[in-house]
Scaffold this motif. Sequence first.
Motif, PDB file in Angstrom:
ATOM      1  N   UNK A  11       0.876  -1.246  -0.156  1.00 56.11           N
ATOM      2  CA  UNK A  11      -0.094   0.101   0.012  1.00 56.11           C
ATOM      3  C   UNK A  11       0.908   1.226   0.188  1.00 56.11           C
ATOM      4  N   UNK A  12       1.891   1.316   0.677  1.00 53.93           N
ATOM      5  CA  UNK A  12       2.893   2.260   0.995  1.00 53.93           C
ATOM      6  C   UNK A  12       4.315   1.982   1.350  1.00 53.93           C
ATOM      7  N   UNK A  13       5.182   2.794   0.839  1.00 57.55           N
ATOM      8  CA  UNK A  13       6.521   2.373   1.107  1.00 57.55           C
ATOM      9  C   UNK A  13       7.398   3.450   1.343  1.00 57.55           C
ATOM     10  N   UNK A  14       8.162   3.454   2.325  1.00 58.75           N
ATOM     11  CA  UNK A  14       9.257   4.432   2.823  1.00 58.75           C
ATOM     12  C   UNK A  14      10.491   4.148   1.946  1.00 58.75           C
ATOM     13  N   UNK A  15      10.403   4.675   0.748  1.00 58.80           N
ATOM     14  CA  UNK A  15      11.637   4.212  -0.440  1.00 58.80           C
ATOM     15  C   UNK A  15      12.850   4.924  -0.340  1.00 58.80           C
ATOM     16  N   UNK A  16      12.778   6.045   0.383  1.00 58.05           N
ATOM     17  CA  UNK A  16      14.121   6.636   0.701  1.00 58.05           C
ATOM     18  C   UNK A  16      14.028   7.132   2.284  1.00 58.05           C
ATOM     19  N   UNK A  17      15.114   6.744   3.017  1.00 59.33           N
ATOM     20  CA  UNK A  17      14.912   7.115   4.367  1.00 59.33           C
ATOM     21  C   UNK A  17      16.309   7.703   4.640  1.00 59.33           C
ATOM     22  N   UNK A  18      16.609   9.005   4.633  1.00 61.04           N
ATOM     23  CA  UNK A  18      17.902   9.532   5.178  1.00 61.04           C
ATOM     24  C   UNK A  18      18.110   9.541   6.714  1.00 61.04           C
ATOM     25  N   UNK A  19      18.772   8.573   7.244  1.00 59.83           N
ATOM     26  CA  UNK A  19      18.958   8.587   8.897  1.00 59.83           C
ATOM     27  C   UNK A  19      20.122   9.363   9.405  1.00 59.83           C
ATOM     28  N   UNK A  20      20.774   9.927   8.276  1.00 58.45           N
ATOM     29  CA  UNK A  20      22.425  10.381   9.025  1.00 58.45           C
ATOM     30  C   UNK A  20      22.217  12.055   8.519  1.00 58.45           C
ATOM     31  N   UNK A  21      21.135  12.523   8.191  1.00 57.63           N
ATOM     32  CA  UNK A  21      21.157  13.904   7.710  1.00 57.63           C
ATOM     33  C   UNK A  21      20.082  14.612   7.996  1.00 57.63           C
ATOM     34  N   UNK A  23      17.481  14.493   5.573  1.00 54.11           N
ATOM     35  CA  UNK A  23      16.367  14.356   4.442  1.00 54.11           C
ATOM     36  C   UNK A  23      17.169  14.020   3.052  1.00 54.11           C
ATOM     37  N   UNK A  24      16.269  13.917   1.923  1.00 48.40           N
ATOM     38  CA  UNK A  24      15.044  13.488   2.166  1.00 48.40           C
ATOM     39  C   UNK A  24      14.652  12.080   2.642  1.00 48.40           C
ATOM     40  N   UNK A  25      13.329  12.010   2.914  1.00 47.83           N
ATOM     41  CA  UNK A  25      12.571  10.508   3.224  1.00 47.83           C
ATOM     42  C   UNK A  25      11.271  10.744   2.215  1.00 47.83           C
ATOM     43  N   UNK A  26      11.419   9.702   1.431  1.00 50.02           N
ATOM     44  CA  UNK A  26      10.293   9.817   0.432  1.00 50.02           C
ATOM     45  C   UNK A  26       9.289   8.479   0.834  1.00 50.02           C
ATOM     46  N   UNK A  27       8.117   8.771   0.977  1.00 45.67           N
ATOM     47  CA  UNK A  27       7.016   7.642   1.020  1.00 45.67           C
ATOM     48  C   UNK A  27       6.180   7.864  -0.240  1.00 45.67           C
ATOM     49  N   UNK A  28       5.872   6.652  -0.906  1.00 42.63           N
ATOM     50  CA  UNK A  28       5.131   6.301  -2.281  1.00 42.63           C
ATOM     51  C   UNK A  28       3.923   5.540  -1.722  1.00 42.63           C
ATOM     52  N   UNK A  29       2.763   6.051  -2.013  1.00 45.68           N
ATOM     53  CA  UNK A  29       1.593   5.452  -1.997  1.00 45.68           C
ATOM     54  C   UNK A  29       1.351   4.664  -3.360  1.00 45.68           C
ATOM     55  N   UNK A  30       1.298   3.378  -3.060  1.00 41.73           N
ATOM     56  CA  UNK A  30       1.124   2.373  -4.164  1.00 41.73           C
ATOM     57  C   UNK A  30      -0.305   1.979  -4.672  1.00 41.73           C
ATOM     58  N   UNK A  63       7.599  19.504   4.788  1.00 43.34           N
ATOM     59  CA  UNK A  63       6.887  18.415   3.852  1.00 43.34           C
ATOM     60  C   UNK A  63       6.469  18.753   2.680  1.00 43.34           C
ATOM     61  N   UNK A  64       6.931  17.966   1.449  1.00 46.54           N
ATOM     62  CA  UNK A  64       6.465  18.266   0.346  1.00 46.54           C
ATOM     63  C   UNK A  64       5.546  17.280  -0.238  1.00 46.54           C
ATOM     64  N   UNK A  65       4.293  17.663  -0.510  1.00 44.11           N
ATOM     65  CA  UNK A  65       3.204  16.534  -0.764  1.00 44.11           C
ATOM     66  C   UNK A  65       3.165  16.570  -2.317  1.00 44.11           C
ATOM     67  N   UNK A  66       3.383  15.846  -3.254  1.00 47.52           N
ATOM     68  CA  UNK A  66       3.279  15.925  -4.724  1.00 47.52           C
ATOM     69  C   UNK A  66       1.984  14.753  -4.815  1.00 47.52           C
ATOM     70  N   UNK A  67       0.978  15.645  -5.504  1.00 47.64           N
ATOM     71  CA  UNK A  67      -0.218  14.847  -5.852  1.00 47.64           C
ATOM     72  C   UNK A  67      -0.818  15.735  -7.000  1.00 47.64           C
ATOM     73  N   UNK A  68      -1.087  14.572  -8.082  1.00 51.44           N
ATOM     74  CA  UNK A  68      -1.366  14.761  -9.353  1.00 51.44           C
ATOM     75  C   UNK A  68      -0.465  15.744  -9.942  1.00 51.44           C
TER      76      UNK A  68
END
Length: 125
Positions: A11-21, A23-30, A63-68
């Motif tokens: 359903x959703x995936x944390x596909x980029x997780x910057x744990x040392x700085x 960000x960014x962290x990207x969540x993709x809703x599938x 937070x950047x939300x990219x929608x449509x």
Amino acid sequence: ARALLVVLALVADLDLDDMTGFGPENITVVRLMKGTYQYFVHNWSRQINSVLTHGMTDSPAKVELIRNGITTTYNPPSGEGANFYWHVFNVVVNSNCEVSIELVNTWLASPPTPVTQTEYLCPVP
């Protein structure tokens, strides 16, 4: 660390997780599921930045939300104080699988309370 929500299908995936700085962290809703989903940002350091002394409010956090194809940017509101949880918005998927965003933009001192609901997958378009 990778976070995955699996309910019969991805359903959703944390596909980029910057744990040392920063960000960014990207969540993709599938795949959409009916329900209300709260989007929070947590200050994992559990401290107000010792150099800036203003935590996320005066940091480059956003937070950047990219929608449509349209990007909406959310910045931390004032009033952070000693709160570590920024409730940015809710994503609402209604019974017709239509999506809306409800802006919340507030701080909480303790972890958010999970929303209990019965979710149903929306049909694949």
